[in-house]
Design an enzyme around this catalytic site. Structure first.
Site, mmCIF file in Angstrom:
data_model
loop_
_atom_site.group_PDB
_atom_site.id
_atom_site.type_symbol
_atom_site.label_atom_id
_atom_site.label_comp_id
_atom_site.label_asym_id
_atom_site.label_seq_id
_atom_site.Cartn_x
_atom_site.Cartn_y
_atom_site.Cartn_z
ATOM 1 C CG ASP A 19 -4.783 -4.463 -7.778
ATOM 2 O OD1 ASP A 19 -4.461 -4.885 -6.651
ATOM 3 O OD2 ASP A 19 -4.095 -3.653 -8.435
ATOM 4 C CG ASP B 226 1.974 -4.313 -5.536
ATOM 5 O OD1 ASP B 226 1.500 -5.162 -6.327
ATOM 6 O OD2 ASP B 226 1.514 -3.168 -5.417
ATOM 7 C CD GLU C 191 -5.837 -3.962 -1.015
ATOM 8 O OE1 GLU C 191 -6.101 -2.953 -1.682
ATOM 9 O OE2 GLU C 191 -5.398 -5.010 -1.503
HETATM 10 C C1 GLC Z 1 -1.252 -2.775 -7.830
HETATM 11 C C2 GLC Z 1 -1.253 -4.281 -8.044
HETATM 12 C C3 GLC Z 1 -0.350 -4.626 -9.192
HETATM 13 C C4 GLC Z 1 -0.805 -3.876 -10.442
HETATM 14 C C5 GLC Z 1 -0.823 -2.391 -10.171
HETATM 15 C C6 GLC Z 1 -1.412 -1.612 -11.333
HETATM 16 O O1 GLC Z 1 -0.007 -2.356 -7.406
HETATM 17 O O2 GLC Z 1 -0.901 -4.979 -6.896
HETATM 18 O O3 GLC Z 1 -0.333 -6.006 -9.406
HETATM 19 O O4 GLC Z 1 0.048 -4.164 -11.499
HETATM 20 O O5 GLC Z 1 -1.610 -2.110 -9.032
HETATM 21 O O6 GLC Z 1 -2.698 -1.991 -11.597
#
Ligand code: GLC
Length: 802
Positions: free
Chosen positions: A402, A476, A405
């Site tokens: 995650d 998200d 980017e």
């Molecule tokens: C980002 C991710 C989400 C995750 C959060 C905390 O917003 O897209 O899926 O739960 O980070 O790690």
């Protein structure tokens, strides 16, 4: 006016716009034809029939290898190339490419002389300071699809898109850009298609007739104008060729097709084991649980919070005993902490991205100030893969990448930060869009190095080629109808762009879904390749039991259905692994010549594989759904009514119904449901058949967990169906290096009237089946009009129904 335009055309620089100019000389090499232009260079690479690479540079071509393209150029010369007075012609089996000399412009036509794609006569390819742009003629009836993870309708015509991986929580129905950049476009005119893959990792743009209908264009703020043109005219041909260039999905572990449950965050360990127990007590199938950022010690990657998770191996063992896999989130940011091993190692070994003066860059994310591994450095990838081994040995079954980017608070990773660039040092501008890709690569390489078992990698960011390493989820989203619709549309668009393994946060990440919205999302999730419920921190619970008994019951049945379809879905993953074609497909991918399949309304239906049509309800209050059935005959799998195609029908859609149709000729492999994949050895494999005059199906199976399939350890089962006066079903096992352990085949054959006589022949004998005897005979359900019969597996058999 025309005179002015012609004047401008031959000019090389007008109002700061520099054109490539005219051909001054040319030469042909083994790999390409190089044209010297009065204001630049142009190389045309013939790759294979219908696939060409067009490359323009101002002074010299870059030697930086592509991050996306993994196919090496093969020797191919099945084309002719000739010079004429004012142009050149390159011809292959499908196409003629005309390169005019002054100015240098491209026009691509098919063998009927129909223009498929051409440069805008006046603008062509242009440089605007560092920017490169290519302008193409835009036809009034031309539409565009693909571009990877993009919001909005499937048809991208009239819009402007940016490729710049961006963390944008709670995005809107049309927000752009998001997390993933796939600069690959499919253009369709008169139902004839071509593809353009603009392989440039800098921030790039596709303007598909937004603000002007004079042309469409794509360009980037730096780098080369380097694009691949892929001729169809079949969209499927384009996707196959595009994924030949950029790679296909690996076979995921079979458990990764099961339902997956996530939340930010489940902790401590007892919460996780209690969650697992709850799924089992309530008989709601689930295969995977996720640990979000709170499992770590102060958000330090590769660590565990010692109080919340004192014994990770014990936890993964306990989960494994209950049939659960565990996936942990791994973000790129390594906490800047002088006592933290990963940070110390990274600093000592120069594995992090730095400012131009050599100082290691720090950006703020979950762990506060953090270093960013330079995944474009092979040494960093190697180190990262080795660090993952710690978690692999503790029994972690996959990694969820995650914030790659890369995202930093303030959304501004400095442009000047330096990266190794796989030996071609560069800055963040060039690397930004491939950072997630290279992180996923490091992750997958680490897994392959340290484990004999397939693991699942899930990523938020990516660039073209990301399908080689990871499933991609759409980030998200929000618990809203708009996002339910996006959850139907985005994976379809991604599938057209080579990303076959995708899905959304079921139920919505931010906010609270109404019970109806939750159910409808689950129903959609059953048929999206990646099927995971997830929720943001501090939200109301969104697990399947969180909305009361009535909803829980519907959701249980919905998830059970996913488990029934596992053999079919696994086979579709395998097809995708071989061909690059998506699992979840827009109608028009299978029915390219049916204009109705391109309508806005029809985009809220999709095909899974060749013959299964899914029409999810994408609104919480909808009681009726209008459904388009393309050509052919369609069997409604809810009512067992047959509908002729080429028509819209309307159906009542009570909350527990998901409209499903099987096309005549369709064959689907199913099995009885389980609480998790591999819970028990299932000795019966079901085939659900809607016979047409002639059809066949091949089912692929392997152990679902190791890489043995790569060395031929798999099995194939082939079903051939013919229907005239007699319906004949042949089942053979042409290849069986893997022992499926199955003992029986159960056939469920849609048959309009009660059968007179059914015989089953195999090598030894021929038996006439008795009616109403499921063990040695068959049963005919006159309500559904389905014949059900079971025969022994492990031998070639033929069933005849009269
Ligand atoms: C980002 C991710 C989400 C995750 C959060 C905390 O917003 O897209 O899926 O739960 O980070 O790690």
């Amino acid at each position: 006016m025309i005179a002015i335009m012609i004047g401008l055309m031959s000019a090389e620089c007008v109002w700061g716009f520099e054109y490539t100019g005219s051909v001054t000389s040319w030469q042909k090499t083994d790999q390409y034809i190089e044209f010297n232009l009065s204001n630049g260079l142009f190389r045309l690479y013939p790759l294979e029939s219908g696939v060409y690479r067009f490359r323009y540079a101002r002074k010299s071509f870059s030697s930086v290898p592509s991050y996306a393209v993994i196919k090496t150029q093969e020797k191919w010369s099945d084309f002719t190339f000739q010079e004429y007075e004012d142009h050149f012609l390159l011809s292959d089996h499908f196409l003629t490419i005309r390169v005019t000399k002054s100015p240098c412009r491209i026009r691509i036509s098919d063998k009927q002389g129909r223009i498929i794609n051409q440069d805008d006569d006046f603008l062509g390819v242009a440089f605007d300071e560092d920017e490169v742009r290519c302008f193409k003629t835009l036809y009034p009836n031309e539409n565009f699809y693909g571009l990877g993870e993009k919001t909005g309708e499937l048809n991208k015509r009239g819009n402007h898109y940016t490729m710049w991986n961006t963390d944008f929580p709670a995005y809107s129905f049309t927000h752009d850009p998001l997390y993933v950049s796939i600069p690959f476009l499919i253009g369709i005119r008169d139902q004839q298609a071509y593809g353009i893959f603009f392989d440039n990792t800098y921030k790039s743009t596709f303007n598909l007739g937004a603000g002007s209908s004079r042309f469409y264009w794509f360009g980037a703020e730096k780098g080369e104008m380097d694009y691949y043109f892929i001729y169809g005219p079949e969209i499927k041909t384009i996707i196959k060729s595009y994924t030949n260039l950029t790679g296909k999905i690996p076979m995921p572990p079979m458990w990764a097709l099961g339902y997956q449950q996530s939340k930010w965050s489940y902790y401590p360990d007892e919460t996780v084991t209690a969650l697992a127990a709850k799924f089992r007590q309530r008989n709601i199938p689930c295969d995977v649980l996720y640990l979000d950022i709170h499992y770590m010690d102060g958000y330090r990657v590769f660590t565990w919070d010692p109080l919340r998770f004192p014994d990770p191996k014990k936890l993964t063992d306990e989960l494994a005993d209950q049939g659960f896999k565990l996936i942990t989130i791994i973000d790129p940011g390594v906490k800047a902490d002088s006592h933290y091993t990963a940070a110390k190692e990274g600093l000592e070994q120069n594995l992090f991205a730095t400012y131009p003066d050599g100082e290691v860059y720090q950006g703020e994310v979950w762990p506060s100030w953090a270093y960013f591994p330079d995944f474009t450095n092979p040494a960093t990838r190697d180190w990262w893969g080795n660090k993952l081994n710690g978690l692999i040995q503790q029994g972690v079954d996959g990694f969820w990448n995650d914030m790659n980017e890369p995202a930093v608070w303030g959304q501004s990773f400095p442009d000047m930060v330096r990266f190794n660039g796989n030996g071609y040092p560069t800055n963040h501008k060039q690397i930004h869009n491939v950072y997630g890709l290279e992180m996923a690569r490091a992750t997958m390489d680490g897994i392959r190095k340290h484990s004999q078992q397939r693991h699942l990698v899930v990523t938020r960011a990516g660039y073209a080629g990301i399908q080689r390493y990871a499933a991609v989820w759409t980030g998200d989203n929000v618990s809203s109808e708009d996002h339910l619709r996006l959850a139907c549309l985005m994976p379809q668009g991604m599938g057209l762009s080579g990303l076959a393994y995708t899905g959304s946060d079921v139920g919505g990440f931010i906010g609270v879904p109404s019970p109806a919205l939750y159910v409808r999302w689950m129903q959609l999730g059953v048929f999206t390749p990646f099927f995971r419920g997830h929720s943001a921190v501090n939200q109301q619970d969104k697990e399947p039991w969180a909305f009361g008994d009535y909803i829980e019951d519907i959701v249980r049945r919905t998830i059970l259905m996913r488990y029934n379809y596992i053999p079919f879905l696994y086979n579709e993953f395998h097809q995708s692994h071989l061909t690059g074609l998506p699992i979840m497909r827009p109608l028009f991918l299978n029915f390219q010549y049916d204009p109705e399949c391109y309508t806005s309304k029809a985009q809220y239906q999709f095909m899974v594989g060749e013959n299964l049509l899914v029409a999810p309800v994408v609104s919480e209050k909808e009681n009726f759904k209008e459904i388009y059935l393309p050509e052919g005959q369609w069997l409604d799998l809810n009512s067992f009514k047959v509908y002729p195609g080429n028509q819209w029908i309307s159906q009542a859609v009570p909350l527990d119904k998901i409209p499903l149709f099987l096309k005549a000729g369709g064959i689907i492999a199913r099995q009885s449901s389980q609480n998790y994949i591999g819970e028990r050895k299932l000795d019966t494999l079901e085939f659900h058949i809607y016979p047409a005059s002639a059809s066949d199906y091949e089912l692929y199976q392997d152990d679902g967990q190791s890489y043995a399939y790569e060395n031929g350890t798999y099995s194939l089962t082939r079903i051939k169906v013919e229907q005239n006066k007699t319906t004949t079903i042949q089942v053979t096992e042409p290849y069986h290096q893997y022992d499926t352990g199955r003992k029986y085949y159960q056939f469920n054959v849609f048959y309009a009237q009660s059968p007179h006589r059914i015989t089953v022949k195999n090598n030894q004998n021929s038996v006439v089946l008795r009616e109403d005897d499921l063990k040695q005979g068959f049963r005919y359900d006159s309500r559904s009009r389905v014949i059900c019969l079971t025969i022994p597996a492990g031998q070639d058999s033929e069933i005849q129904i009269r």
